[in-house]
Write a protein that holds these residues in place. Structure first.
Motif, mmCIF file in Angstrom:
data_model
loop_
_atom_site.group_PDB
_atom_site.id
_atom_site.type_symbol
_atom_site.label_atom_id
_atom_site.label_comp_id
_atom_site.label_asym_id
_atom_site.label_seq_id
_atom_site.Cartn_x
_atom_site.Cartn_y
_atom_site.Cartn_z
ATOM 1 N N GLU A 26 -70.408 166.856 117.259
ATOM 2 C CA GLU A 26 -69.113 166.287 117.638
ATOM 3 C C GLU A 26 -68.441 167.129 118.722
ATOM 4 O O GLU A 26 -67.816 166.598 119.644
ATOM 5 C CB GLU A 26 -68.201 166.193 116.411
ATOM 6 C CG GLU A 26 -68.555 165.066 115.466
ATOM 7 C CD GLU A 26 -68.356 163.706 116.092
ATOM 8 O OE1 GLU A 26 -67.255 163.424 116.609
ATOM 9 O OE2 GLU A 26 -69.309 162.901 116.076
ATOM 10 N N SER A 29 -70.354 166.302 122.010
ATOM 11 C CA SER A 29 -70.066 164.946 122.477
ATOM 12 C C SER A 29 -68.648 164.832 123.021
ATOM 13 O O SER A 29 -68.414 164.188 124.050
ATOM 14 C CB SER A 29 -70.275 163.941 121.337
ATOM 15 O OG SER A 29 -71.638 163.782 121.033
ATOM 16 N N THR A 30 -67.684 165.453 122.317
ATOM 17 C CA THR A 30 -66.298 165.385 122.780
ATOM 18 C C THR A 30 -66.125 166.156 124.080
ATOM 19 O O THR A 30 -65.383 165.730 124.982
ATOM 20 C CB THR A 30 -65.341 165.928 121.707
ATOM 21 O OG1 THR A 30 -65.610 165.286 120.462
ATOM 22 C CG2 THR A 30 -63.896 165.667 122.093
ATOM 23 N N ILE A 32 -68.408 166.542 126.403
ATOM 24 C CA ILE A 32 -68.988 165.687 127.444
ATOM 25 C C ILE A 32 -68.008 164.592 127.852
ATOM 26 O O ILE A 32 -67.773 164.347 129.041
ATOM 27 C CB ILE A 32 -70.302 165.054 126.942
ATOM 28 C CG1 ILE A 32 -71.393 166.116 126.825
ATOM 29 C CG2 ILE A 32 -70.763 163.933 127.876
ATOM 30 C CD1 ILE A 32 -72.652 165.631 126.131
ATOM 31 N N PHE A 33 -67.418 163.938 126.852
ATOM 32 C CA PHE A 33 -66.511 162.823 127.115
ATOM 33 C C PHE A 33 -65.254 163.261 127.848
ATOM 34 O O PHE A 33 -64.865 162.680 128.864
ATOM 35 C CB PHE A 33 -66.148 162.144 125.791
ATOM 36 C CG PHE A 33 -65.157 161.030 125.910
ATOM 37 C CD1 PHE A 33 -65.310 160.037 126.865
ATOM 38 C CD2 PHE A 33 -64.056 160.972 125.061
ATOM 39 C CE1 PHE A 33 -64.396 159.000 126.975
ATOM 40 C CE2 PHE A 33 -63.136 159.943 125.161
ATOM 41 C CZ PHE A 33 -63.300 158.950 126.129
ATOM 42 N N ALA A 68 -68.714 157.599 130.154
ATOM 43 C CA ALA A 68 -68.816 158.880 129.445
ATOM 44 C C ALA A 68 -68.831 158.687 127.935
ATOM 45 O O ALA A 68 -69.574 159.375 127.218
ATOM 46 C CB ALA A 68 -67.655 159.793 129.847
ATOM 47 N N LEU A 69 -68.035 157.740 127.437
ATOM 48 C CA LEU A 69 -68.019 157.513 125.993
ATOM 49 C C LEU A 69 -69.328 156.885 125.533
ATOM 50 O O LEU A 69 -69.831 157.205 124.448
ATOM 51 C CB LEU A 69 -66.843 156.627 125.602
ATOM 52 C CG LEU A 69 -66.625 156.454 124.095
ATOM 53 C CD1 LEU A 69 -66.439 157.807 123.406
ATOM 54 C CD2 LEU A 69 -65.427 155.554 123.817
ATOM 55 N N ALA A 72 -71.561 159.842 125.265
ATOM 56 C CA ALA A 72 -71.153 160.758 124.201
ATOM 57 C C ALA A 72 -71.466 160.197 122.820
ATOM 58 O O ALA A 72 -71.923 160.925 121.926
ATOM 59 C CB ALA A 72 -69.653 161.061 124.314
ATOM 60 N N GLY A 82 -71.545 160.076 116.004
ATOM 61 C CA GLY A 82 -70.930 159.920 117.326
ATOM 62 C C GLY A 82 -69.504 159.417 117.265
ATOM 63 O O GLY A 82 -69.131 158.493 117.984
ATOM 64 N N VAL A 84 -66.540 161.194 118.091
ATOM 65 C CA VAL A 84 -65.916 161.647 119.347
ATOM 66 C C VAL A 84 -64.409 161.376 119.361
ATOM 67 O O VAL A 84 -63.815 161.321 120.429
ATOM 68 C CB VAL A 84 -66.588 160.977 120.571
ATOM 69 C CG1 VAL A 84 -66.338 161.785 121.838
ATOM 70 C CG2 VAL A 84 -68.093 160.817 120.374
ATOM 71 N N GLN A 110 -63.863 168.233 117.263
ATOM 72 C CA GLN A 110 -63.395 167.362 118.344
ATOM 73 C C GLN A 110 -62.266 168.009 119.147
ATOM 74 O O GLN A 110 -62.263 167.956 120.389
ATOM 75 C CB GLN A 110 -62.938 166.023 117.760
ATOM 76 C CG GLN A 110 -64.079 165.184 117.206
ATOM 77 C CD GLN A 110 -63.627 164.200 116.129
ATOM 78 O OE1 GLN A 110 -62.438 164.150 115.766
ATOM 79 N NE2 GLN A 110 -64.555 163.415 115.611
#
Length: 253
Positions: A26, A29-30, A32-33, A68-69, A72, A82, A84, A110
């Motif tokens: 998480e 992924s967050t 990256i987003f 991006a989401l 992610a 996932g 995020v 996150q």
């Protein structure tokens, strides 16, 4: 009933390797987003010399966040689900699809991921401001509050329909695309009014790094209420909890 499936979880769950791996997923992924989403806004400010927002800038923000989401969610789906987004995690919790303790781990990851992304952006852009979410001229906090509730309801409802519902079938393969699309569409709808956050973590990182907290509560209360309502509505009306239903394991959502 969803309320019967809500669980706090056992204390040892917070230190289990699978839970820690999920939390780290998480975080990544967050990061990256937020790096791509917030970075697109900073790039727009760079290109326009901090000029006024334009329709083209809104479309660019919508596309950047949607793409991006999509990525992610995709890269985290097999590890953490996932999420995020604390509002997605909260929606999954009230629907009985994740324990409170695992949800808190996700929230911490996150928020840290968003903060790390904004710190990296500030450093790599030589100190440019990570702009916090703010209300446009003529928009009241209650206007924004309703916007955030409705937009996040749509987002979390989409997550339930495409990723959590056990009856989703092949629809689950397009879940990241659908989730990215609804966020992009909502940015086109609400971005000109309050920035269209739908995600407390996305709001928290820029606010912390720029130390700008005006009306920040709106970007927590609205998404959490919208996400919680979506989780309750979908679980109550569309997911059967009969003896034949197999509840999704918390490692998935």
């Amino acid at each position: 009933m969803p309320i019967r499936n809500i669980a706090v979880g056992r204390p040892e769950e917070a230190t289990r390797p699978d839970a820690l791996k999920a939390a780290f997923a998480e975080f990544i992924s967050t990061l990256i987003f937020v790096f791509a989403g917030e970075g697109s806004g900073m790039a727009f400010n760079k290109l326009t010399d901090n000029g006024a927002s334009t329709p083209a800038g809104l479309v660019a923000a919508s596309l950047a966040h949607a793409f991006a989401l999509f990525v992610a969610v995709s890269v985290g789906a097999n590890i953490s689900g996932g999420h995020v987004n604390p509002a997605v995690t909260f929606g999954a919790f009230v629907g009985g699809n994740i324990t409170l303790l695992r949800g808190i781990l996700y929230w911490i990851a996150q928020l840290l991921g968003s903060t790390a992304a904004c710190l990296l952006l500030k450093f790599s852009t030589s100190g440019m401001t990570t702009s916090a979410f703010a209300l446009s001229s003529g928009v009241t906090v209650w206007n924004a509050f309703v916007f955030e509730i409705v937009m996040t309801f749509g987002l979390v409802y989409t997550v339930y329909a495409t990723a959590i519902d056990p009856k989703r079938g092949d629809l689950g393969t397009i879940a990241p695309i659908a989730i990215g699309f609804i966020v992009g569409a909502n940015i086109l709808a609400g971005g000109a009014f309050d920035g269209a956050s739908m995600n407390p973590a996305v709001s928290f990182g820029p606010a912390l790094v720029s130390w700008t907290w005006a009306n920040h509560w709106v970007y927590w209360a609205g998404p959490l209420i919208g996400g919680g309502l979506a989780g309750l509505v979908y679980e109550f009306f569309f997911i059967s909890h009969s003896h034949t239903h197999d509840q999704l394991p918390s490692t998935d959502y």
